[in-house]
Scaffold this active site. Structure first.
Site, mmCIF file in Angstrom:
data_model
loop_
_atom_site.group_PDB
_atom_site.id
_atom_site.type_symbol
_atom_site.label_atom_id
_atom_site.label_comp_id
_atom_site.label_asym_id
_atom_site.label_seq_id
_atom_site.Cartn_x
_atom_site.Cartn_y
_atom_site.Cartn_z
ATOM 1 N NE ARG A 181 36.639 10.591 -1.198
ATOM 2 C CZ ARG A 181 36.233 10.990 0.001
ATOM 3 N NH1 ARG A 181 35.186 10.398 0.574
ATOM 4 N NH2 ARG A 181 36.852 11.955 0.653
ATOM 5 C CE LYS A 198 40.630 7.871 -1.638
ATOM 6 N NZ LYS A 198 41.968 7.673 -1.012
ATOM 7 C CG HIS A 205 43.869 8.166 3.268
ATOM 8 N ND1 HIS A 205 43.217 9.342 3.532
ATOM 9 C CD2 HIS A 205 43.892 8.062 1.914
ATOM 10 C CE1 HIS A 205 42.867 9.922 2.408
ATOM 11 N NE2 HIS A 205 43.264 9.161 1.413
ATOM 12 C CB SER A 247 41.417 14.460 -0.858
ATOM 13 O OG SER A 247 41.268 13.081 -1.050
ATOM 14 C CE LYS A 249 46.703 10.926 0.757
ATOM 15 N NZ LYS A 249 45.621 11.911 0.594
ATOM 16 C CB THR A 250 49.671 13.562 -4.718
ATOM 17 O OG1 THR A 250 48.673 12.578 -4.454
ATOM 18 C CG2 THR A 250 50.284 13.302 -6.074
ATOM 19 C CG ASP A 264 45.272 8.130 -1.907
ATOM 20 O OD1 ASP A 264 45.280 9.017 -1.038
ATOM 21 O OD2 ASP A 264 44.226 7.594 -2.305
ATOM 22 N NE ARG A 313 41.405 14.585 -6.613
ATOM 23 C CZ ARG A 313 41.963 14.194 -5.478
ATOM 24 N NH1 ARG A 313 43.150 13.609 -5.501
ATOM 25 N NH2 ARG A 313 41.361 14.391 -4.331
#
Length: 511
Positions: free
Chosen positions: A56, A196, A215, A233, A237-238, A252, A316
């Site tokens: 990003r 996002k 988030h 990120s 989390k994932t 997410d 990713r």
């Protein structure tokens, strides 16, 4: 289903040579390979490349300032763009579509129908079309027949803007217009900007309805106990929410209503760096036909090399939620029993797990301490200490207090247990110590969720005042006490005191 003529008139796509409306996954996967320079791999997935931007670019994100947004938006955190400048960029994008083939993908954001928005994407690349079709919620054929978009997002990432001339400061733009319900993306081909942008929209809309947007990832146990995992990120989390013993709600972005939690998306966007079948089998097995890998290096045999970071560390894969065998569908859960704040501590001084009081939970939520992991944002090449309030500062259009007040109310109302979990470094800072072992983190979370830590003996860590268990099943006792993992305890003490000072200075900003 709307006709091409209707789309042309309503979306100002009259200059495009061809419009492909809601193509199948099969067609998009084929177009990715045949027309978008993507590479197929043996398991049926395709690999796409995003060019210059592999993460990003927050500095190029804008919100239109007008009478509606001026009093509401947290302008210390968001760049302003005038309506005239927004329309100038929009006209530039429209002219760019002359003679081009475009894809139109209709989606929903929000698994809870009471808080769902309809979003239409107009994109140039087949890669972007496949990505967003798999990442958001896919309408049924009956829903597509009467689809009426509340929002339109145009992503023409191949168009490089000219600073100054096009009304923006850089060569890229992500601009959101809340009054016209439109978003424009150009100059960056990184697909994550689309998801996002939707999250930013929901972060604006939901809290104004009394719904907390978060988030975080979420999963649910066999007894119906929901857990939330907040984090930036690269914090896990994932990975940590994708647990074979618990059903995945989402990885997410979520909302928390008066009846429970719901996933905003319909897919997952998992990091691939150092991915292995042994460590993360659910994610590994989700990479198949319909999945799209991003910026992953292909080896001489035509297969992904997940250990190769030569393009970026922010590799990713995007896949629909149903590719996870134990996904919770529809992706809605009960009020959470446990909340986990994930911090990737690059200093290496925070405990691997600690139990927070409700007051401490508010401090750590507002501070949002972690390290930005390499590649997640443009220019981040190694773990960098940061405070990202609410564990999602780049995506917050409203002031942090709005989200913190909602979270605090819900924690108290539902007696939620809150844990701080360090997935970063132990035994020393980045460059000296090592990352926490995934197996240890999973064991600690299992013990916390199963109630095995409820009766454990805790000690209060002296610098941060954190309550740390002295023992945990399947985790060496030494690992639980970070000071004991450092060769030089004096250096640990100095680093811990310095981090505590930074904590206090940052928290003072919130009064």
């Amino acid at each position: 289903m709307p006709s091409t003529e209707t789309l042309v008139s309503s979306m100002n796509l009259d200059l495009a040579s061809e419009i492909v409306l809601n193509p199948s996954v099969e067609q998009l996967a084929a177009d990715c390979v045949e027309a978008d320079a993507c590479k197929p791999i043996s398991n049926g997935a395709v690999v796409a490349y995003s060019g210059k931007y592999t993460g990003r670019t927050p500095k190029d994100k804008y919100i239109v300032v007008d009478s509606a947004t001026e009093p509401k938006v947290w302008w210390n955190n968001n760049n302003r763009i005038t309506p005239d400048s927004f329309f100038k960029v929009r006209d530039r994008l429209r002219e760019y579509t002359r003679g081009k083939k475009l894809y139109v993908i209709d989606t929903f954001a929000g698994a809870d129908p009471a808080h769902r928005i309809s979003v239409r994407f107009i994109v140039e690349r087949a890669y972007h079309a496949l990505f967003i079709k798999q990442l958001l919620i896919r309408p049924t054929q009956a829903e597509l027949a009467s689809f009426d978009p509340a929002w339109t997002i145009v992503d023409l990432g191949k168009l490089t803007l000219e600073p100054g001339k096009d009304g923006v400061a850089g060569d890229a733009v992500i601009a959101l217009n809340f009054s016209d319900k439109q978003a424009l993306i150009a100059g960056t081909e990184y697909a994550g900007e689309m998801k996002k942008s939707v999250f930013t929209i929901m972060n604006y809309l939901l809290p104004q309805k009394g719904v907390l947007s978060m988030h975080c990832s979420a999963n649910i146990g066999l007894s119906g106990d929901t857990a939330l995992f907040f984090g930036l990120s690269g914090t896990g989390k994932t990975t940590l929410s994708t647990d074979p013993e618990r059903r995945l709600i989402g990885d997410d972005e979520h909302g928390w209503t008066e009846v429970g939690v719901f996933n905003i998306e319909g897919g997952c966007y998992a990091k691939c760096v150092n991915l292995s079948q042994e460590r993360e089998p659910e994610i590994w097995n989700a990479i198949k036909h319909g999945s799209i890998l991003e910026n992953v290096v292909i080896d001489s045999c035509g297969e992904p090399d997940y250990d190769d970071k030569s393009i970026t560390e922010n590799t990713r894969v995007a896949y629909p939620l149903e590719y996870i065998p134990n996904a919770e569908l529809p992706s809605i859960g009960n009020h959470p029993t446990n909340i986990v704040f994930l911090t990737c501590d690059a200093v290496g001084v925070l405990p691997p797990i600690s139990r927070l009081t409700p007051e401490q939970a508010m401090v750590y939520y507002l501070n949002g301490y972690t390290a930005k992991v390499a590649g997640t944002e443009r220019g981040v090449l190694e773990p960098t200490l940061t405070f990202s309030t609410c564990f999602g500062q780049p995506f917050l259009p409203l002031a942090p207090k709005v989200y913190a007040d909602l979270l605090g109310e819900k924690i108290r109302e539902h007696s939620v247990r809150v844990w701080l979990v360090n997935t970063g470094w132990t035994g020393g800072p980045y460059g000296v110590g090592s990352r926490m072992k995934l197996a240890h983190t999973r064991a600690m979370l299992k013990a916390a969720f199963d109630g095995l830590l409820d009766d454990a003996e805790f000690v209060t860590e002296p610098v941060f005042g954190l309550n740390v268990p002295l023992s945990c099943p399947d985790v060496p006792d030494q690992v639980l006490q970070p000071r004991s993992t450092w060769a030089d305890t004096g250096q640990y003490d100095a680093k811990a005191q310095d981090l505590k000072r930074r904590f206090d200075e940052n928290y003072a900003k919130f009064g």
